[in-house]
Design a protein around this motif. Structure first.
Motif, PDB file in Angstrom:
ATOM      1  N   LEU A  96       0.845  -1.193   0.000  1.00  0.00           N
ATOM      2  CA  LEU A  96       0.000   0.000   0.000  1.00  0.00           C
ATOM      3  C   LEU A  96       0.879   1.242   0.000  1.00  0.00           C
ATOM      4  O   LEU A  96       1.917   1.283   0.674  1.00  0.00           O
ATOM      5  CB  LEU A  96      -0.900   0.016   1.242  1.00  0.00           C
ATOM      6  N   GLN A 108       1.188   6.945   1.750  1.00  0.00           N
ATOM      7  CA  GLN A 108       0.329   8.111   1.938  1.00  0.00           C
ATOM      8  C   GLN A 108      -1.119   7.732   2.227  1.00  0.00           C
ATOM      9  O   GLN A 108      -1.881   8.552   2.749  1.00  0.00           O
ATOM     10  CB  GLN A 108       0.357   8.988   0.672  1.00  0.00           C
ATOM     11  N   TRP A 109      -1.513   6.521   1.870  1.00  0.00           N
ATOM     12  CA  TRP A 109      -2.908   6.122   2.012  1.00  0.00           C
ATOM     13  C   TRP A 109      -3.215   5.619   3.411  1.00  0.00           C
ATOM     14  O   TRP A 109      -2.449   4.852   3.988  1.00  0.00           O
ATOM     15  CB  TRP A 109      -3.246   4.995   1.048  1.00  0.00           C
ATOM     16  N   ASP A 110      -4.373   5.991   3.945  1.00  0.00           N
ATOM     17  CA  ASP A 110      -4.925   5.234   5.059  1.00  0.00           C
ATOM     18  C   ASP A 110      -5.777   4.120   4.448  1.00  0.00           C
ATOM     19  O   ASP A 110      -5.921   4.011   3.225  1.00  0.00           O
ATOM     20  CB  ASP A 110      -5.722   6.125   6.016  1.00  0.00           C
ATOM     21  N   GLN A 121      -8.728   5.201   2.152  1.00  0.00           N
ATOM     22  CA  GLN A 121      -8.324   5.683   0.835  1.00  0.00           C
ATOM     23  C   GLN A 121      -7.823   4.544  -0.031  1.00  0.00           C
ATOM     24  O   GLN A 121      -8.065   4.506  -1.243  1.00  0.00           O
ATOM     25  CB  GLN A 121      -7.240   6.759   0.956  1.00  0.00           C
ATOM     26  N   ALA A 122      -7.112   3.583   0.575  1.00  0.00           N
ATOM     27  CA  ALA A 122      -6.645   2.425  -0.179  1.00  0.00           C
ATOM     28  C   ALA A 122      -7.818   1.664  -0.785  1.00  0.00           C
ATOM     29  O   ALA A 122      -7.784   1.257  -1.950  1.00  0.00           O
ATOM     30  CB  ALA A 122      -5.818   1.517   0.716  1.00  0.00           C
ATOM     31  N   CYS A 172      -9.289   3.671  -3.677  1.00  0.00           N
ATOM     32  CA  CYS A 172      -8.450   3.566  -4.877  1.00  0.00           C
ATOM     33  C   CYS A 172      -8.593   2.189  -5.525  1.00  0.00           C
ATOM     34  O   CYS A 172      -8.721   2.072  -6.745  1.00  0.00           O
ATOM     35  CB  CYS A 172      -6.994   3.834  -4.509  1.00  0.00           C
ATOM     36  N   TRP A 222       2.360   9.294  -5.796  1.00  0.00           N
ATOM     37  CA  TRP A 222       0.925   9.509  -5.691  1.00  0.00           C
ATOM     38  C   TRP A 222       0.592  10.974  -5.491  1.00  0.00           C
ATOM     39  O   TRP A 222       1.229  11.685  -4.715  1.00  0.00           O
ATOM     40  CB  TRP A 222       0.352   8.722  -4.514  1.00  0.00           C
ATOM     41  N   ASP A 231      -3.272  13.211  -5.280  1.00  0.00           N
ATOM     42  CA  ASP A 231      -4.724  13.053  -5.300  1.00  0.00           C
ATOM     43  C   ASP A 231      -5.343  13.467  -6.628  1.00  0.00           C
ATOM     44  O   ASP A 231      -6.431  13.002  -6.985  1.00  0.00           O
ATOM     45  CB  ASP A 231      -5.367  13.857  -4.166  1.00  0.00           C
ATOM     46  N   ILE A 235      -2.202   2.933  -8.932  1.00  0.00           N
ATOM     47  CA  ILE A 235      -2.921   2.114  -7.956  1.00  0.00           C
ATOM     48  C   ILE A 235      -2.584   0.643  -8.147  1.00  0.00           C
ATOM     49  O   ILE A 235      -2.276  -0.072  -7.185  1.00  0.00           O
ATOM     50  CB  ILE A 235      -4.442   2.357  -8.088  1.00  0.00           C
ATOM     51  N   CYS A 256       0.974  -0.198  -6.972  1.00  0.00           N
ATOM     52  CA  CYS A 256       1.070  -0.297  -5.514  1.00  0.00           C
ATOM     53  C   CYS A 256       0.520  -1.625  -5.013  1.00  0.00           C
ATOM     54  O   CYS A 256       1.174  -2.348  -4.265  1.00  0.00           O
ATOM     55  CB  CYS A 256       0.294   0.838  -4.847  1.00  0.00           C
ATOM     56  N   THR A 305      -1.234   3.225   7.109  1.00  0.00           N
ATOM     57  CA  THR A 305      -1.869   1.983   7.548  1.00  0.00           C
ATOM     58  C   THR A 305      -1.063   1.270   8.633  1.00  0.00           C
ATOM     59  O   THR A 305      -1.211   0.063   8.828  1.00  0.00           O
ATOM     60  CB  THR A 305      -2.068   1.036   6.350  1.00  0.00           C
TER      61      THR A 305
END
Length: 283
Positions: free
Chosen positions: A123, A126-128, A131-132, A135, A164, A166, A177, A180, A219
């Motif tokens: 992952l 930057q993603w929580d 958001q993962a 995406c 990444w 937004d 995406i 990742c 995460t």
């Protein structure tokens, strides 16, 4: 009822069945998760696909890069055609049923009750988790669209963009995406993907960090099970479990019993259907 998660099978059907026998897996009651890469390079990808499809709701599979490779070949993308052991799948009488089933698998899965997340590779730091999932859903919707999935699969390959944002749009956004979720091993501290870094821990360049060791990744408090990284082998640390222990390359096929509160139990078997190991276990 037990839930088991297994690493990359890649067509090693005999080892899959031997591992499930050792676990005393009961498809009437137990659930089987797989981190993806059901197919490619191993001796019996067709049997593996048929087995997981037949499990129905007792199986939860996320897509790996080799699964996407199969779908891309079927869609007419020959850019990365190789000696991949997929001829039997592509010429099988039930090919269309199997590929349609595979195309509808998720890229990311979270079991809310057990509080575990399943992904093939990694992952973006930057993603929580929310958001993962958002995406992943963007790509899943394209893959499941009968009018658009072939064009997407024919434009899939590439290492760009590496970072990444937004406001990424179109194929750049979708490709990032996918890279990742299905190809990531190393990245920089600020989340730049380093997709050419493939070796075991300690072999990487000075700027490269395993994605799960990036400080303050979004995460870090979520429990994540992943595969893809055969030179990493089985690893459990800080809420992540890596299950690709290189069965195809002469290592082992690994399974863990997934339990919310009890300690995870690990079971492994040696692989006898393996290829000759290389130095980097390429994608």
């Amino acid at each position: 009822m037990a839930t088991y998660a297994i690493g990359d099978v890649q067509g090693c059907y005999d080892e899959l069945r031997a591992l499930l026998d050792r676990l005393e897996f009961d498809p009437e009651h137990d659930v089987l998760w797989c981190v993806g890469d059901l197919v490619n390079r191993g001796p019996n990808s067709l049997a593996v696909l048929r087995f997981f499809k037949a499990l129905g709701e007792q199986a939860q599979v996320v897509l790996g890069n080799h699964d996407l490779h199969l779908l891309a070949l079927a869609a007419g993308n020959d850019h990365h055609r190789e000696k991949d052991g997929l001829h039997d799948v592509l010429t099988a009488p039930d090919r269309d049923e199997l590929l349609n089933w595979l195309r509808h698998r998720p890229l990311l899965f979270t079991d809310v009750r057990k509080q575990f997340t399943l992904v093939h590779a990694g992952l973006a730091p930057q993603w929580d988790l929310a958001q993962a999932h958002s995406c992943a859903n963007e790509v899943e919707q394209v893959l499941r669209d009968p009018d658009n999935y072939q064009a997407f699969l024919c434009a899939l390959y590439g290492n760009e963009p590496q970072q990444w944002h937004d406001d990424l749009q179109g194929m750049d956004r979708l490709r990032f995406i996918v890279n990742c979720l299905t190809r990531l091993r190393y990245c920089t501290a600020n989340g730049k993907l380093l997709l050419k870094e493939k070796g075991p821990l300690g072999s990487q360049s000075s700027q490269a960090l395993p994605w799960f060791r990036v400080p303050q990744r979004g995460t870090q408090h979520d429990r994540i099970i992943f595969g893809h990284w055969s030179t990493l082998g089985y690893l459990a640390e800080n809420n992540v479990w890596a299950l690709d222990s290189g069965c195809l390359w002469g290592g082992q096929l690994t399974a863990v019993r997934v339990r919310r509160k009890k300690r995870i139990r690990v079971t492994q078997i040696d692989c006898v259907s393996h290829l000759i190991p290389d130095t980097h276990h390429s994608e």
